[in-house]
Design an enzyme around this catalytic site. Structure first.
Site, PDB file in Angstrom:
ATOM      1  CB  CYS A 144      -0.934  -0.005   1.210  1.00  0.00           C
ATOM      2  SG  CYS A 144      -1.990   1.445   1.249  1.00  0.00           S
ATOM      3  CB  CYS A 202      -0.697   2.613   3.987  1.00  0.00           C
ATOM      4  SG  CYS A 202      -2.065   1.825   3.183  1.00  0.00           S
ATOM      5  CG  ASP A 203       3.093   1.443   4.455  1.00  0.00           C
ATOM      6  OD1 ASP A 203       2.566   1.910   5.489  1.00  0.00           O
ATOM      7  OD2 ASP A 203       2.939   0.270   4.089  1.00  0.00           O
TER       8      ASP A 203
END
Ligand code: NDP
Length: 360
Positions: A179, A182-183
């Site tokens: 992701c 997300c990261d």
């Protein structure tokens, strides 16, 4: 009294089903998932589904580019609005769209439980399930919720796949991720070279997003062409920070205890060639697996794990009174708008099924 309708899952399918069943006075209960659960975070099954893990959503009808800020400020409660990831308001982002759907369902009276379904019995009617924070080793009284339901709409979606390499597993959360949104902004990836594995729309989207932070993004594609749509292909091929690595597969993630990922070894898919690229991160974008584990085989699935819709043009499953909507039953279209569409269908199917049973 059993619930009329329990909706499991909180992506576009779940909220569309909730909006329709709430407006039909069925007083739906949505079990949206546990936002605090680490396993959910690791495997990408947090509440609000996969759209909540993306950035711009350009193809959901009704949200052309334009300044959306004022609408968001008025449509969402201040506490929800203030924690949404920062966004330009130019069109809609995935998290914004999902909070809008959730709010719309709540406005019509849908009740929401922020837990995971850890146990379900669809073999007898009314159906029974237990909602709890999945971290609990045992279901302790007071921490779980026993729910009975006349109908269930399964809208648990799908999650990103990993390759299954031991080295990939070893460096999860230390440089390996599925992701980018997300990261990608983490300090360990800033101004460093990164790779994205895959050649579909997700891979292009992830690679494009990562160019905001990375010095260079390599796309590792196992064939000599992308599967992504033409517009997305153009976006990747024209981005000066993206380099294509055609006919390549990830062989091993290389790293150290202290630094996490430091390199990736690639192998050719057409000959014996191999190469090592110094990278700080490996992002997987190689497709999805439907979230059906919790059903423990009680609903018929295809060999690839997706739930079978047993009747054409209906969201019926193999269990009467249990309906499926969205990506959990759709390995073909997999779009937010089709998920919302089948969520609406499942709501109408559930409503009519209840009426046929003389229930409502
Ligand atoms: P796709 O199934 O479309 O693509 C998966 C990609 O991963 C393919 O390039 C595939 O290669 C590759 N792949 C699969 N398994 C492996 C493996 N073991 N090793 C190496 N490569 C592998 O999945 P996506 O998640 O990209 O997209 C899913 C759906 O969501 C699609 O319908 C897509 O259109 C949609 N989507 C739309 C977006 C948008 O419009 N903005 C954004 C993101 C997704 P190969 O091609 O060789 O099979």
């Amino acid at each position: 009294m059993p619930e009329n309708v329990v909706i499991i899952g909180s992506g576009p399918a779940g909220w569309a089903a909730a909006i329709y069943t709430a407006r039909a006075n069925l007083n739906p209960l949505v079990i949206e998932g546990d936002p605090t659960n680490d396993l959910n975070r690791q495997q990408g099954t947090t509440p609000l589904g996969q759209l909540n893990l993306t950035t711009e959503v350009e193809n959901y009808p009704g949200f052309p580019a334009g300044n959306l800020c004022q609408f968001l400020d008025t449509a969402l409660p201040a506490d929800v609005r203030s924690v949404l990831p920062e966004h330009s308001c130019h069109g809609v982002s995935g998290p914004e769209l999902m909070e809008l759907m959730r709010q719309q369902a709540k406005n019509f009276g849908a009740r929401v439980v922020s837990k995971d379904v850890v146990k379900i019995d669809l073999r007898r009617h009314p159906f029974r399930m237990t909602a709890a924070n999945r971290d609990f080793k045992e279901i302790v009284s007071g921490t779980s919720e026993e729910i009975e339901a006349a109908t269930v709409i399964i809208a648990t979606g799908a999650r990103a796949n990993y390759l299954g390499l031991p080295s990939e597993d070893k460096y999860k959360n230390r440089g390996v991720s599925a992701c980018a949104v997300c990261d990608g902004a983490l300090p360990m990836f800033r101004n460093k070279p990164l790779i994205v594995i895959g050649g579909g729309d997700s891979a292009v989207e992830e690679a494009t997003y990562l160019t905001k932070y990375a010095s260079q993004v390599y796309m590792v594609v196992r064939r000599n062409e992308l599967r992504a749509s033409k517009i997305m292909q153009k976006r990747a091929l024209e981005n000066p920070k993206i380099t294509m690595k055609w006919n390549r597969a990830l062989d091993e993630v290389i790293g150290t205890e202290n630094d996490g990922v430091t390199a990736a070894r690639l192998k050719s898919t057409v000959d014996a060639a191999a190469e090592e690229l110094p990278v700080a991160g490996v992002f997987l974008a190689i497709g999805h697996t439907p979230n059906t584990d919790f059903l423990k085989g009680q609903v018929k699935t295809h060999p690839n794990g997706y739930i079978v819709w047993t009747t054409p043009q209906r969201t019926y499953t193999s269990v009467p009174g249990v309906f499926a909507a969205g990506d959990v039953a759709d390995s073909y279209y997999k779009q937010a708008v089709t998920a919302a569409g089948t969520g609406c269908m499942a709501a109408l199917d559930a409503e009519r099924w209840l009426a046929d049973q003389g229930h409502h």
